[in-house]
Design a protein around this motif. Structure first.
Motif, PDB file in Angstrom:
ATOM      1  N   VAL A 111      26.339  48.112  21.977  1.00  0.00           N
ATOM      2  CA  VAL A 111      27.046  48.025  23.301  1.00  0.00           C
ATOM      3  C   VAL A 111      28.899  47.103  23.107  1.00  0.00           C
ATOM      4  N   ASN A 112      28.882  46.752  22.402  1.00  0.00           N
ATOM      5  CA  ASN A 112      29.784  45.891  21.497  1.00  0.00           C
ATOM      6  C   ASN A 112      30.325  47.378  20.472  1.00  0.00           C
ATOM      7  N   GLY A 113      29.954  47.687  19.557  1.00  0.00           N
ATOM      8  CA  GLY A 113      29.901  48.394  18.800  1.00  0.00           C
ATOM      9  C   GLY A 113      30.295  49.923  19.487  1.00  0.00           C
ATOM     10  N   ALA A 114      29.996  50.167  21.089  1.00  0.00           N
ATOM     11  CA  ALA A 114      30.647  50.802  21.563  1.00  0.00           C
ATOM     12  C   ALA A 114      32.362  51.509  21.962  1.00  0.00           C
ATOM     13  N   GLN A 115      32.418  50.028  22.018  1.00  0.00           N
ATOM     14  CA  GLN A 115      33.964  49.437  23.031  1.00  0.00           C
ATOM     15  C   GLN A 115      34.278  50.280  21.065  1.00  0.00           C
ATOM     16  N   VAL A 116      34.490  49.537  20.360  1.00  0.00           N
ATOM     17  CA  VAL A 116      35.224  49.846  18.464  1.00  0.00           C
ATOM     18  C   VAL A 116      35.139  51.011  18.319  1.00  0.00           C
ATOM     19  N   SER A 117      34.038  52.022  18.418  1.00  0.00           N
ATOM     20  CA  SER A 117      33.582  52.541  18.070  1.00  0.00           C
ATOM     21  C   SER A 117      34.866  53.954  19.269  1.00  0.00           C
ATOM     22  N   LEU A 118      34.059  53.996  20.202  1.00  0.00           N
ATOM     23  CA  LEU A 118      35.591  55.100  21.144  1.00  0.00           C
ATOM     24  C   LEU A 118      36.923  54.340  21.550  1.00  0.00           C
ATOM     25  N   LEU A 119      36.923  52.847  20.908  1.00  0.00           N
ATOM     26  CA  LEU A 119      38.497  52.902  21.101  1.00  0.00           C
ATOM     27  C   LEU A 119      39.372  53.579  20.124  1.00  0.00           C
ATOM     28  N   PHE A 178      52.753  43.904   8.012  1.00  0.00           N
ATOM     29  CA  PHE A 178      53.147  44.361   9.075  1.00  0.00           C
ATOM     30  C   PHE A 178      52.650  43.649   9.928  1.00  0.00           C
ATOM     31  N   GLY A 179      53.206  42.755  10.655  1.00  0.00           N
ATOM     32  CA  GLY A 179      52.533  41.793  10.914  1.00  0.00           C
ATOM     33  C   GLY A 179      50.707  41.536  10.996  1.00  0.00           C
ATOM     34  N   LEU A 180      49.784  42.351  11.127  1.00  0.00           N
ATOM     35  CA  LEU A 180      48.389  42.569  11.265  1.00  0.00           C
ATOM     36  C   LEU A 180      47.295  42.010  10.332  1.00  0.00           C
ATOM     37  N   SER A 181      47.127  41.596  10.746  1.00  0.00           N
ATOM     38  CA  SER A 181      45.237  41.481   9.790  1.00  0.00           C
ATOM     39  C   SER A 181      44.211  41.990  10.429  1.00  0.00           C
ATOM     40  N   GLY A 182      43.224  41.916   9.185  1.00  0.00           N
ATOM     41  CA  GLY A 182      41.893  41.769   9.645  1.00  0.00           C
ATOM     42  C   GLY A 182      41.439  43.017  10.308  1.00  0.00           C
ATOM     43  N   ASN A 183      41.290  42.931  11.079  1.00  0.00           N
ATOM     44  CA  ASN A 183      40.677  44.189  12.488  1.00  0.00           C
ATOM     45  C   ASN A 183      41.540  44.643  13.144  1.00  0.00           C
ATOM     46  N   SER A 184      41.961  44.212  13.276  1.00  0.00           N
ATOM     47  CA  SER A 184      43.477  45.198  14.300  1.00  0.00           C
ATOM     48  C   SER A 184      44.866  45.600  12.846  1.00  0.00           C
ATOM     49  N   GLY A 269      35.148  50.829   6.318  1.00  0.00           N
ATOM     50  CA  GLY A 269      35.504  50.494   7.956  1.00  0.00           C
ATOM     51  C   GLY A 269      35.845  49.582   9.010  1.00  0.00           C
ATOM     52  N   ILE A 270      34.507  49.610   9.763  1.00  0.00           N
ATOM     53  CA  ILE A 270      35.580  47.712  10.739  1.00  0.00           C
ATOM     54  C   ILE A 270      34.695  46.766   9.512  1.00  0.00           C
ATOM     55  N   ILE A 271      35.927  45.821   9.288  1.00  0.00           N
ATOM     56  CA  ILE A 271      35.487  44.823   9.191  1.00  0.00           C
ATOM     57  C   ILE A 271      34.150  43.846   9.141  1.00  0.00           C
ATOM     58  N   PRO A 272      33.034  43.576   8.833  1.00  0.00           N
ATOM     59  CA  PRO A 272      31.602  42.447  10.186  1.00  0.00           C
ATOM     60  C   PRO A 272      33.035  41.031  10.047  1.00  0.00           C
ATOM     61  N   PRO A 273      32.226  40.710  11.196  1.00  0.00           N
ATOM     62  CA  PRO A 273      31.060  40.730  11.873  1.00  0.00           C
ATOM     63  C   PRO A 273      31.315  41.183  12.981  1.00  0.00           C
ATOM     64  N   THR A 274      32.465  41.988  13.213  1.00  0.00           N
ATOM     65  CA  THR A 274      32.959  42.802  14.465  1.00  0.00           C
ATOM     66  C   THR A 274      31.883  44.116  13.790  1.00  0.00           C
ATOM     67  N   PRO A 275      30.693  44.335  15.374  1.00  0.00           N
ATOM     68  CA  PRO A 275      30.088  45.344  14.841  1.00  0.00           C
ATOM     69  C   PRO A 275      30.701  46.829  15.329  1.00  0.00           C
TER      70      PRO A 275
END
Lengths: 328, 587, 345
Positions: A111-119, A178-184, A269-275
């Motif tokens: 479910v959480n992965g849906a959010q990221v993938s669709l986003l 550029f002011g961002l880090s990690g998954n953003s 792809g997305i960095i863990p632990p974000t699904p």
């Protein structure tokens, strides 16, 4: 990518008639015709409903399920690192089972992965579409040197292997920039790469459409009545472009979902632990656990498959609805 | 990450012998059996012929040039084509950690208060082209290691330990002296004698010359950066063809004399190494018999592990040795609030050690939960002695002791916990899992961890190993692992706990520990010539580091290796923690 | 009447013009690529020191890092690095390997940061694998996909049509590594029909070459065949509704001629364009397929280069991939110019 779409020539805008002052004939607009035809296409509607359901899940779902980062080490057999129980540890508390090694709940990760993938898919598509439509319209409508410059730059962008670029860029940019880090930062990069390098696909189609529409009779008619450039652009051309734009947007989204999955498989792809769905699939495959706990691979794989299928079905239906000649 | 990830073994592995005190001749050799390869030579044979197939899920991790490599798998493999002055005895069990002469005739003769080491080399060793090996070839090989621009990937012991000269020796490619023998600290008074002059006494020097960097290199056949494509062999095999990242083929070296090299064998008629094979593919091919050895030697993946452990016939064909690695968490003593020892102790108590072990693969593929730092194969370690030293209840309360953790939090002035960062290598799934496990277990007492993952390639060079970065990003916990370059306390501890080892880039003393007690014990290592006395310091260092709560030990790594039935003379060499590649043959 | 020199053949002029444009295109591509891999990380905060530090192994000292910087050519300003890069492609470069000054003949894409070997030969040795994979799969998917598409269009609405389009839809909706994995799991491990998938050069053993490539071919072709089947069907349906088809039928031409000569020909035009693009992309490396089947092609080469942040290798393989894409486009354009005079203007 898909067969060219041509807007039907018989969709005369009511505005012209109204301007003449005659009693407006009750005609159907393109949109109404298309909608009626779409309604009759059961398969496309099914796809559309699934898409709506998915969007709902992506927005509301994460609040309804467990925390996707919680480890349930008690549900894992420490010797084999595999979930206890058959089918990947499916139970009432964990309807989709748990992950190997960590014991995290698969349902909440999906479910959480849906959010990221669709986003990512939606935003990247939006970026590609916005740039593509803008460039395509400008090139097709104004012609001349604007067209030449834009067409050449489309060539340049199309010359870049998109997958290679995405992987390489992600690998080369430091993890905080550029002011961002990690998954953003990672998500931003992926959206940028896809949008920035995929716009020519949309751009070419829109340019082609604009070029052919420009020569149509209703544009001549509008011009002969004194309409100037911007009027023609906004009131005549764009309303007839939304068809192809919509169709190709709908068909671009699943490509980007698969793209994100491929990037995760390759480790960028997305960095863990974000699904993310691609990440879950990649974990299942690369760790080798797919052979022991097939559900771990089947569930995110099915999620991707059904989503992509739904978008394809809906997009196909949309295209058929908007084009009277490809009667099924 | 996916594909090429697995198996980047960081340094040398030393292995232990498991439980028994047996030597090589511990009873009749069983034909098969789980862990039989740790204590016995399995399928002993002198039959020649066949093609020995290796596969690896990555390429050669650094280089095939013996002067430019720092991985256990490479130091093991290089014995097939390179003869350093000393080596580790080829035998199963504890004796596999002993350093014995190889090119040299005897261990170094010490003189001059420990500052001079003299070795004599065997007079009838030849290169693959038939030329005789002389001491100048060994000196030239050592000189190459001074060119850190051309050969940055190997260890840097020689520039660090040998007596300096002014101007500093620039390496043989900028050497303007006659015959390229410009390194003054190494003398070759005659073709079979080589003399090393050290800057300071260093009692472990025999271990240093066991590094492949002392394997002779003929100056007139050196090709610099291209030498890796075809090193001139002094071992039983020589390169036939090498395509980097694709395949390496070796064939028997006709000028190798087995009488000069009892630690290697020349049995297969061809050796083929295939690189960058999908990790699951490697395991499947191994079990199917298409390949016989998995080069990195770090064990099979999860799917194969399950198959092996649940199928008795396969389990009898596998070994689960200690690989010589310790996996641990460094608790940085300079990142607040971990500057306070009680905050660090809180972490030690609160961590769920079982979950950490599961993250690394459980008892078989991960290892045994550790309560001290040095693994059992390090001579003189607490673990080797069998005595118990468990300050933070790692073995008695492996789920963690939350009460004691909270007490420690009170004592360090953070009764409700605190926040800090944990960093790990994002392309190593085990470290990712371990970091997340820590996040979950420490949260139980209010310690909030933020995760910071970096790729292995830049981990120590740009992030965790750069103290400035660590401080500015509050990275209090650093996931790491270590295997010593040689199996004693100095090799285990110097780089990870000595204050002088703290370095602005590529730092390995990740806790930035600077405890005078630890420092002085390590310094005594260099000057104490009595081996027994030297090794007694190891346990003291281990215990002091634990008292300082500078390291949270995780596991003493183990690897589940599949012993292909087609192999002969196969056994685990304790120094490398994997099968001895120099003696394998085929049935 | 003024005598005029005969005008050059229009197709030749077209080709020459396009070739010149291609060269310019590649130069622009090289600039953009260089900026992205060398300049962008700088803007994002990476330093030369940080980049060089990755290659110093595990006992780095500041002196060693600086030595590596010099060795890798990172100690000069970016424009100079770019200049050297271009010069290398056209004229070749000299490289100090320690014992000698090696000459790397044009096109020289520099030396790998990690193993100090020239990039071009390493890439070229990977090309046969990728080309074998791409060409074989292309033949399969073109023949398979197009014929299924045509048949489906002609038998619109029948069970055959629905079934094949259903399968095609499934095919484009599955991630390709999924398909590859299933193929391996079933046909390589479970039932050892194709065991030990390894590349054998065609010149060494053509039969084994083909046998070992069947699984990767089918995996790759499955995805594209599905796509092309859908495309062909849609194209055919559109074309078959055109007026000139009705005219051809009215003229009494046999149905087969109508379909193939008139219908298919028109429907194939967009297919050819897309095929050109797809082949161009694939020649740059079918990354996922190569990785799944452990094939040492350009795709795997790229992944390895990126893993070790080996900038010269990354530059080299990106330029090569871009070249393939541009070249494929050029070929397609020339074919069109030959066929359709309107395009040449």
């Amino acid at each position: 990518m898909t067969a060219p779409l041509e807007a039907p020539a018989d969709a005369a805008p009511e505005t012209v008639l109204a301007g003449v002052g005659a009693k407006a004939i009750e005609g159907r607009s393109l949109g109404q015709i298309a909608w009626m035809r779409l309604r009759r296409d059961k398969v496309a509607i099914a796809g559309g409903i699934f898409i709506l359901f998915l969007i709902l899940v992506a927005i509301v779902g994460p609040h309804l399920v467990q925390d996707p980062t919680v480890y349930n080490a008690n549900l894992i057999d420490p010797t084999l690192s595999a979930p206890r129980g058959p089918f990947g540890g499916i139970s009432l508390a964990h309807p989709f089972g748990v992950e190997p090694v960590t014991g995290r709940d698969v349902l909440s990760r999906v479910v959480n992965g849906a959010q990221v993938s669709l986003l990512i898919a939606f935003l990247a598509t939006a970026l590609a579409v916005i740039i593509g439509v803008f460039m395509g319209v400008v090139a097709g409508f104004f012609g001349g040197w604007a067209d030449a410059v834009i067409a050449r730059s489309m060539d340049v962008f199309l010359a870049f292997p998109l997958l290679l670029f995405a992987i390489a860029l992600v690998g080369v940019i430091p993890s905080s920039a550029f002011g961002l880090s990690g998954n953003s930062l990672r998500i931003g990069l992926l959206i940028f790469v896809i949008g920035f390098f995929a716009w020519p696909y949309m751009g070419r189609i829109i340019r082609g459409q604009t070029l052919s529409l420009r020569e149509r009779e209703f544009v001549d008619a509008a011009r002969s009545l004194g309409a100037r450039g911007p009027y023609v652009l906004f009131r005549e051309l764009l309303p007839n472009l939304w068809g192809p734009i919509l169709v190709y947007t709908t068909l671009l989204i699943p490509t980007n979902i698969l793209f994100e999955a491929a990037l995760s498989y390759l480790g960028v792809g997305i960095i863990p632990p974000t699904p993310s769905w691609g990440g879950m699939l990649s974990d299942a495959v690369n760790s080798g656990f797919y052979a022991i706990d097939p559900m771990y691979m089947i569930i995110p794989g099915l999620a991707i498959f059904l989503t992509v299928l739904a978008f394809n079905l809906f997009g196909d239906g949309l295209r058929d609805a908007l084009d009277p000649r490809s009667a099924r | 990450m996916g594909v090429t990830a697995f198996g980047a073994v960081a340094a040398l592995a030393l292995a232990a012998c498991s439980s028994s005190t047996s030597t090589t001749s511990g009873g009749p050799t069983p034909a098969t059996g789980f862990n039989a390869g740790i204590t016995h030579v399995m399928n002993p044979s002198s039959q020649k012929g066949g093609t020995l197939n290796f596969a690896s899920s990555s390429g050669i991790p650094d280089s095939t040039d013996p002067g430019n490599t720092y991985y256990a798998q490479m130091w093991n493999l290089s014995r097939l084509y390179a003869m350093p002055l000393m080596t580790y005895k080829s035998c199963p069990g504890k004796c596999g950690g002993q350093v014995v002469p190889m090119l040299a005739t005897a261990p170094g003769v010490i003189s001059d208060n420990g500052l001079t080491w003299t070795y004599h080399i065997q007079p009838n060793v030849h290169f693959e082209d038939g030329t005789l090996v002389t001491s100048s070839d060994v000196k030239y090989a050592v000189e190459r290691t001074f060119d850190r621009g051309k050969f940055p990937l190997g260890p840097g012991y020689f520039p660090a330990l040998l007596a300096p000269q002014k101007p500093a020796y620039p390496g043989p490619y900028k050497d303007r002296s006659k015959n390229l023998m410009g390194l003054k600290a190494v003398e070759t008074p005659n073709p079979t004698t080589i003399v090393f002059h050290l800057a300071k006494p260093f009692a472990d020097f025999n271990y240093v010359v066991a590094i492949p960097q002392t394997a002779p290199v003929p100056p007139n056949k050196d090709t610099g950066a291209n030498y890796q494509l075809h090193p001139i062999s002094t071992g039983p095999y020589m390169f036939q063809s090498y395509q980097i990242n694709k395949q390496l083929t070796m064939v028997p070296n006709p000028h190798w004399n087995p009488a000069t090299d009892p630690n290697a064998k020349q049995l297969p008629s061809k050796i083929v190494l295939t690189f960058n094979v999908n990790p699951n593919d490697v395991d499947n091919r191994l079990l199917a018999g298409d390949i016989q050895v998995d080069l990195p030697g770090t064990g099979v993946q999860a799917a194969a592990r399950t198959k092996i452990l649940t199928t008795p016939s396969l389990k009898a064909q596998s070994d689960n040795p200690v690989s010589g690695f310790s996996w641990f968490f460094g608790l940085n003593t300079r990142v607040p609030p971990l500057t306070n020892i009680h905050c660090r102790m809180a972490i030690e108590y609160a961590a769920n050690k079982t979950n950490n072990q599961t993250a690394y693969g459980g008892p078989f593929a991960g290892g045994a939960i550790a309560s001290t730092v040095a693994p059992p194969n390090v001579v003189g370690s607490v673990a080797a002695s069998g005595k118990k030293f468990d300050l933070y209840e790692a073995t008695t309360k492996p789920q963690g002791d939350l009460t004691k953790a909270k007490q420690q939090l009170q004592q360090c002035g953070q009764p409700n916990g605190f926040s800090t960062g944990i960093t790990y290598r994002s392309d190593r799934p085990k470290e990712v899992s371990a970091a997340q496990a820590m996040q979950a277990s420490l949260a139980r007492v209010g310690i909030k961890l933020t995760l910071h993952g970096f790729p292995t390639a830049t981990y120590t060079s740009n992030f965790a190993g750069v103290p400035k970065y660590v401080h500015s990003h509050d990275l209090g916990i650093i996931v790491y692992g270590w295997a010593p370059d040689w199996p004693d306390g100095y090799g285990e501890f110097y780089y990870i706990v000595h204050g002088a080892a703290i370095s602005p880039v590529g730092n390995t003393n990740l806790e930035e520990l600077n405890d005078p007690k630890v420092n002085s014990l390590l310094d005594k290592f260099a000057t104490t010539t009595d081996a027994a006395l030297r090794n007694s310091y190891t346990a003291q260092i281990d215990m002091q580091v634990m008292r300082d709560a500078a390291i949270l030990p995780n596991v003493f790594a183990k690897a589940l290796l599949y012993r292909s039935p087609k192999l002969t003379n196969v056994y685990v060499q304790s120094y490398y923690g994997m099968y001895n590649y120099a003696v394998l043959g085929l049935k | 009447m003024i005598a005029r020199a005969p005008a050059p053949h229009p197709v030749i002029t077209f080709i020459v013009r396009r070739l010149i444009a291609t060269v310019f295109l590649l130069i622009v591509v090289s600039m953009v690529t260089f900026s992205i891999f060398f300049l962008l990380p700088r803007l994002a905060g990476q330093t030369t020191y940080g980049l060089a530090a990755q290659y110093v192994g595990r006992s780095p000292t500041p002196a060693a890092v600086h030595a590596i910087e010099r060795q890798l050519g990172l100690d000069v300003p970016l424009p100079v690095q770019y200049g050297r890069f271009l010069k290398g492609i056209v004229f070749g470069r000299h490289f100090d390997s320690g014992t000698s000054k090696a000459y790397c003949p044009p096109p020289c894409f520099g030396y790998s940061f990690k193993n100090q070997q020239p990039v071009w030969p390493m890439m070229i040795s990977s090309v046969p694998v990728t080309v074998s994979l791409a060409i074989g799969a292309a033949i399969l998917w073109l023949v398979g996909g197009v014929s299924i598409g045509v048949l489906s269009a002609l038998r619109r609405g029948t069970l055959f049509d629905r079934f094949s389009m259903g399968v095609a839809l499934a095919g484009v909706s599955l991630p390709i590594f999924f398909t590859g994995l299933i193929a391996l799991a079933l046909f390589s491990y479970r039932w050892p029909i194709f065991p030990n998938v390894q590349f054998v050069p065609f010149t060494q053993n053509p039969l084994l070459w083909a046998k070992n490539l069947i699984l990767p071919w089918v995996t790759l072709a499955f995805l594209y065949a599905a796509l092309y089947a859908r495309l062909t069907r849609a194209g055919m349906l559109e074309t078959m509704n055109e007026d000139y088809i009705r005219t051809a039928r009215a003229k009494g031409l046999p149905e087969r001629t109508v379909i193939v000569k008139h219908g298919l020909r028109a429907a194939l035009t967009p297919i050819v364009t897309i095929f050109g693009l797809d082949i161009g992309l694939l020649l740059g490396g079918a990354v996922i397929t190569e990785v799944t089947f452990s094939l040492h092609g350009l795709g795997q080469f790229t992944i390895l280069a990126i893993d070790s942040q080996d900038l010269p290798e990354i530059m080299g393989v990106t330029m090569l991939a871009a070249f393939f894409i541009v070249f494929a486009n050029l070929v397609v354009d020339i074919l069109y110019a030959y066929v359709d005079p309107r395009v040449r203007s």
